[in-house]
Design an enzyme around this catalytic site. Structure first.
Site, PDB file in Angstrom:
ATOM      1  N   ARG A 164      37.193  43.886  43.019  1.00 19.76           N
ATOM      2  CA  ARG A 164      36.884  43.993  41.595  1.00 19.76           C
ATOM      3  C   ARG A 164      36.503  42.629  41.035  1.00 19.76           C
ATOM      4  O   ARG A 164      37.196  41.639  41.274  1.00 19.76           O
ATOM      5  CB  ARG A 164      38.098  44.549  40.839  1.00 19.76           C
ATOM      6  CG  ARG A 164      38.337  46.028  41.092  1.00 19.76           C
ATOM      7  CD  ARG A 164      39.564  46.527  40.363  1.00 19.76           C
ATOM      8  NE  ARG A 164      40.792  46.039  40.993  1.00 19.76           N
ATOM      9  CZ  ARG A 164      42.016  46.325  40.558  1.00 19.76           C
ATOM     10  NH1 ARG A 164      42.172  47.069  39.487  1.00 19.76           N
ATOM     11  NH2 ARG A 164      43.076  45.855  41.182  1.00 19.76           N
ATOM     12  N   ASP A 192      35.459  40.177  37.635  1.00 19.17           N
ATOM     13  CA  ASP A 192      35.712  40.060  36.203  1.00 19.17           C
ATOM     14  C   ASP A 192      34.406  40.028  35.421  1.00 19.17           C
ATOM     15  O   ASP A 192      33.318  39.910  35.990  1.00 19.17           O
ATOM     16  CB  ASP A 192      36.498  38.778  35.915  1.00 19.17           C
ATOM     17  CG  ASP A 192      37.932  38.838  36.415  1.00 19.17           C
ATOM     18  OD1 ASP A 192      38.462  39.952  36.561  1.00 19.17           O
ATOM     19  OD2 ASP A 192      38.517  37.762  36.655  1.00 19.17           O
ATOM     20  N   TYR A 195      33.281  34.288  48.554  1.00 23.82           N
ATOM     21  CA  TYR A 195      32.693  33.975  47.258  1.00 23.82           C
ATOM     22  C   TYR A 195      31.999  32.622  47.310  1.00 23.82           C
ATOM     23  O   TYR A 195      32.327  31.768  48.145  1.00 23.82           O
ATOM     24  CB  TYR A 195      33.779  33.896  46.173  1.00 23.82           C
ATOM     25  CG  TYR A 195      34.278  35.226  45.669  1.00 23.82           C
ATOM     26  CD1 TYR A 195      33.744  35.787  44.505  1.00 23.82           C
ATOM     27  CD2 TYR A 195      35.292  35.911  46.324  1.00 23.82           C
ATOM     28  CE1 TYR A 195      34.222  36.996  44.012  1.00 23.82           C
ATOM     29  CE2 TYR A 195      35.760  37.126  45.852  1.00 23.82           C
ATOM     30  CZ  TYR A 195      35.222  37.664  44.696  1.00 23.82           C
ATOM     31  OH  TYR A 195      35.684  38.859  44.224  1.00 23.82           O
ATOM     32  N   ARG A 200      38.459  30.961  40.531  1.00 25.11           N
ATOM     33  CA  ARG A 200      38.071  30.134  39.377  1.00 25.11           C
ATOM     34  C   ARG A 200      39.135  29.089  39.043  1.00 25.11           C
ATOM     35  O   ARG A 200      38.824  28.005  38.551  1.00 25.11           O
ATOM     36  CB  ARG A 200      37.769  31.032  38.188  1.00 25.11           C
ATOM     37  CG  ARG A 200      36.487  31.847  38.380  1.00 25.11           C
ATOM     38  CD  ARG A 200      36.410  33.042  37.445  1.00 25.11           C
ATOM     39  NE  ARG A 200      36.475  32.628  36.059  1.00 25.11           N
ATOM     40  CZ  ARG A 200      36.795  33.450  35.060  1.00 25.11           C
ATOM     41  NH1 ARG A 200      37.091  34.715  35.314  1.00 25.11           N
ATOM     42  NH2 ARG A 200      36.821  33.009  33.831  1.00 25.11           N
TER      43      ARG A 200
END
Length: 288
Positions: free
Chosen positions: A60, A62, A123, A211
């Site tokens: 999932r 954001d 990522y 992040r």
């Protein structure tokens, strides 16, 4: 969440990408535009179905986060799949908005689960320290950091975070979810265009983990913190107010890795196990 489709259904894997700028994340929400909402709506429309077939996603994302290699599965009635399988990809291309594209539609192997079968997610976070700012053509995918960055220092700090740890200091806590993760890769590379890309790979990620890690490592790169500081924050196990969650637009889910077909069932069982570090207590399975 089953590892196989119910009798009379076929499990279908979809590989897709999207620009997260105008989405409120992956998961569908009432009165908000989401990737899941758009894709489920498109599937319902192109298959002329009265019901919505729910998607299961590998990871999932954001609001504002992009994906180049997202993976989902959906269980479709056998008759519906037989009728639409050869034309489903092209029909989705005609129905989906331009910021979502499905690149592959195929019947999934036995035991496949987009979420629990995954063995890693990769990522990329992109940032530039160019004094002039971000190339306007890249502004939706690259963060501008207004301090010169030392990539060697950032790589030295990153190495100390690899392995299996409790990443509670870098995650937004969720009730009943463990923050233990295995960070398999974290490194930085400055490209010829000056854009610095962090490649981050783990078996799974807890909320805001990438992040937050990037935010801490940028502080090392610009000289505000020493290279051992991110590891000290990790060891403390508590959220540090100095660790900033960087903006989402620099983050892209690049790829999801899966084992060989014969290992899917074993991977699913392993993913559902509650994880704990030696001497710690497990607190539930985490979100991807």
């Amino acid at each position: 969440m089953s590892d196989e489709a119910a009798p009379g259904f076929v499990r279908v894997r979809l590989d897709l990408s999207y620009d997260g700028k105008d989405f409120s994340g992956w998961a569908k929400q009432r009165e908000r535009r989401t990737v899941q909402g758009e894709l489920e709506s498109a599937l319902r429309t192109v298959t002329r179905s009265a019901e919505t077939f729910e998607l299961t996603v590998a990871g999932r994302t954001d609001a504002g986060v992009h994906a180049r290699g997202q993976v989902v599965h959906v269980d479709l009635p056998e008759a519906l799949w037989a009728e639409h399988r050869d034309r489903l990809l092209r029909r989705l291309a005609g129905r989906l908005p331009h910021d979502v594209r499905v690149w592959r539609v195929a019947e999934a192997p036995y035991g496949f689960n987009a979420r629990f079968s995954a063995i890693w997610r990769r990522y990329a976070y992109r940032v530039t320290d160019h004094p002039g700012g971000v190339d306007p053509l890249l502004r939706g995918h690259v963060l501008w950091h207004d301090w010169p960055l030392d990539v060697d220092a950032m790589n030295a700090a990153s190495t100390r975070l690899l392995g299996e740890h409790d990443f509670a200091a870098y995650c937004k806590k969720r009730d009943g979810a463990t923050t233990i993760r295995t960070l398999q890769r974290l490194d930085w590379l400055r490209g010829a265009d000056g854009v610095i890309t962090a490649t981050v790979r783990a078996d799974a990620f807890c909320h805001n983990m990438v992040r937050s890690l990037v935010g801490a490592l940028l502080f090392v790169g610009d000289g505000h913190r020493p290279p051992d500081w991110p590891a000290r924050v990790l060891s403390a196990g508590l959220r540090d107010s100095a660790v900033h969650v960087v903006r989402p637009h620099g983050l892209t889910l690049e790829e999801v890795g899966y084992p060989a077909d014969g290992q899917l069932a074993a991977r699913n069982r392993e993913s559902r196990n509650k994880r704990s570090l030696p001497g710690a207590t497990a607190i539930g399975s985490g979100c991807c």
